[in-house]
Design an enzyme around this catalytic site. Sequence first.
Site, PDB file in Angstrom:
ATOM      1  N   GLY A  95      33.819  37.989  37.393  1.00 12.50           N
ATOM      2  CA  GLY A  95      34.772  38.224  36.315  1.00 12.50           C
ATOM      3  C   GLY A  95      36.184  38.046  36.840  1.00 12.50           C
ATOM      4  O   GLY A  95      36.435  38.255  38.029  1.00 12.50           O
TER       5      GLY A  95
ATOM      6  N   CYS B 247      36.334  44.225  43.227  1.00 15.88           N
ATOM      7  CA  CYS B 247      37.347  43.487  42.478  1.00 15.88           C
ATOM      8  C   CYS B 247      37.932  42.407  43.370  1.00 15.88           C
ATOM      9  O   CYS B 247      38.219  42.659  44.542  1.00 15.88           O
ATOM     10  CB  CYS B 247      38.440  44.462  42.019  1.00 15.88           C
ATOM     11  SG  CYS B 247      39.736  43.703  41.036  1.00 15.88           S
ATOM     12  N   LEU B 248      38.100  41.220  42.800  1.00 16.23           N
ATOM     13  CA  LEU B 248      38.690  40.127  43.564  1.00 16.23           C
ATOM     14  C   LEU B 248      40.120  40.464  44.008  1.00 16.23           C
ATOM     15  O   LEU B 248      40.619  39.891  44.971  1.00 16.23           O
ATOM     16  CB  LEU B 248      38.679  38.829  42.746  1.00 16.23           C
ATOM     17  CG  LEU B 248      37.288  38.283  42.417  1.00 16.23           C
ATOM     18  CD1 LEU B 248      37.387  37.046  41.544  1.00 16.23           C
ATOM     19  CD2 LEU B 248      36.500  37.989  43.684  1.00 16.23           C
TER      20      LEU B 248
ATOM     21  N   HIS C 184      35.583  46.294  33.036  1.00 16.38           N
ATOM     22  CA  HIS C 184      36.398  46.178  34.247  1.00 16.38           C
ATOM     23  C   HIS C 184      37.521  45.161  34.031  1.00 16.38           C
ATOM     24  O   HIS C 184      38.683  45.432  34.318  1.00 16.38           O
ATOM     25  CB  HIS C 184      35.484  45.757  35.413  1.00 16.38           C
ATOM     26  CG  HIS C 184      36.196  45.444  36.684  1.00 16.38           C
ATOM     27  ND1 HIS C 184      36.050  46.204  37.819  1.00 16.38           N
ATOM     28  CD2 HIS C 184      37.045  44.440  37.023  1.00 16.38           C
ATOM     29  CE1 HIS C 184      36.795  45.678  38.795  1.00 16.38           C
ATOM     30  NE2 HIS C 184      37.399  44.608  38.333  1.00 16.38           N
ATOM     31  N   GLU C 185      37.163  43.985  33.498  1.00 21.06           N
ATOM     32  CA  GLU C 185      38.169  42.927  33.285  1.00 21.06           C
ATOM     33  C   GLU C 185      39.153  43.319  32.178  1.00 21.06           C
ATOM     34  O   GLU C 185      40.336  43.030  32.272  1.00 21.06           O
ATOM     35  CB  GLU C 185      37.503  41.591  32.964  1.00 21.06           C
ATOM     36  CG  GLU C 185      36.607  41.045  34.074  1.00 21.06           C
ATOM     37  CD  GLU C 185      37.251  40.989  35.450  1.00 21.06           C
ATOM     38  OE1 GLU C 185      38.490  40.851  35.548  1.00 21.06           O
ATOM     39  OE2 GLU C 185      36.524  41.106  36.445  1.00 21.06           O
TER      40      GLU C 185
ATOM     41  N   GLN D 178      45.307  38.954  36.894  1.00 19.71           N
ATOM     42  CA  GLN D 178      44.999  38.846  38.318  1.00 19.71           C
ATOM     43  C   GLN D 178      45.551  37.553  38.926  1.00 19.71           C
ATOM     44  O   GLN D 178      45.703  37.449  40.138  1.00 19.71           O
ATOM     45  CB  GLN D 178      43.481  38.904  38.556  1.00 19.71           C
ATOM     46  CG  GLN D 178      42.883  40.260  38.285  1.00 19.71           C
ATOM     47  CD  GLN D 178      41.393  40.229  38.502  1.00 19.71           C
ATOM     48  OE1 GLN D 178      40.631  39.926  37.589  1.00 19.71           O
ATOM     49  NE2 GLN D 178      40.972  40.516  39.720  1.00 19.71           N
TER      50      GLN D 178
ATOM     51  N   HIS E  95      42.067  45.314  33.325  1.00 19.76           N
ATOM     52  CA  HIS E  95      43.167  44.527  33.907  1.00 19.76           C
ATOM     53  C   HIS E  95      44.204  44.149  32.845  1.00 19.76           C
ATOM     54  O   HIS E  95      45.380  43.991  33.159  1.00 19.76           O
ATOM     55  CB  HIS E  95      42.642  43.237  34.554  1.00 19.76           C
ATOM     56  CG  HIS E  95      42.040  43.439  35.906  1.00 19.76           C
ATOM     57  ND1 HIS E  95      42.762  43.873  37.001  1.00 19.76           N
ATOM     58  CD2 HIS E  95      40.771  43.238  36.351  1.00 19.76           C
ATOM     59  CE1 HIS E  95      41.969  43.928  38.061  1.00 19.76           C
ATOM     60  NE2 HIS E  95      40.752  43.552  37.693  1.00 19.76           N
TER      61      HIS E  95
END
Length: 189
Positions: free
Chosen positions: A59, A107-108, A149-150, A64, A153
Amino acid sequence: MSSEVLVEKRKLKNPPLNIHTLGDRVLRQSAKRVSKVDDEIRELARQMLQTMYSADGIGLAAPQVAVGKQLIVVDTDPEEPANQPIILLNPKIRRHSDDLALGQEGCLSIPGVYLDVRRPAQIEVAYKDEQGRPQVIVATDLLARVIQHEMDHLTGVMFVDRVENSLLLNQELTKQGFSKQAVKPVEAA
């Protein structure tokens, strides 16, 4: 009708976008609604998917990659070419289950940190697809977790803000070289 945003699921040596990490101010800003779904948005989604696959993610949210738009891309099965990614513009949770599930998240934007987060086990999300068509998806398990989660952001919330075990959180952040001051705790969902 097939997606106009098809990308090969592979790692690129030089992904098109840079992923920002915990502590970068851009990650704490609220994203704006996408008012016009056009080729520029589809190209952004394409580049986000390429960047996500290159980073072994499932994701990625536009903030981000320093783009303040309500756009997220999700692919919970990146190893399976037949599994199409989902592109969600202006996603909004219409309903969520009362039962909460505890699950590990990473998380990235916070590489190397994996911790448990409690979230609703099922959600119903309204969004626009990459053609601008209204869609509704009912998601459970991993898909529900990744979408939530996304979507966090998009409002400047990071998964570490939702971690309940602060001792473990501080240990993991320190181990990976992140500052615990970058965490902004929020109430559980």
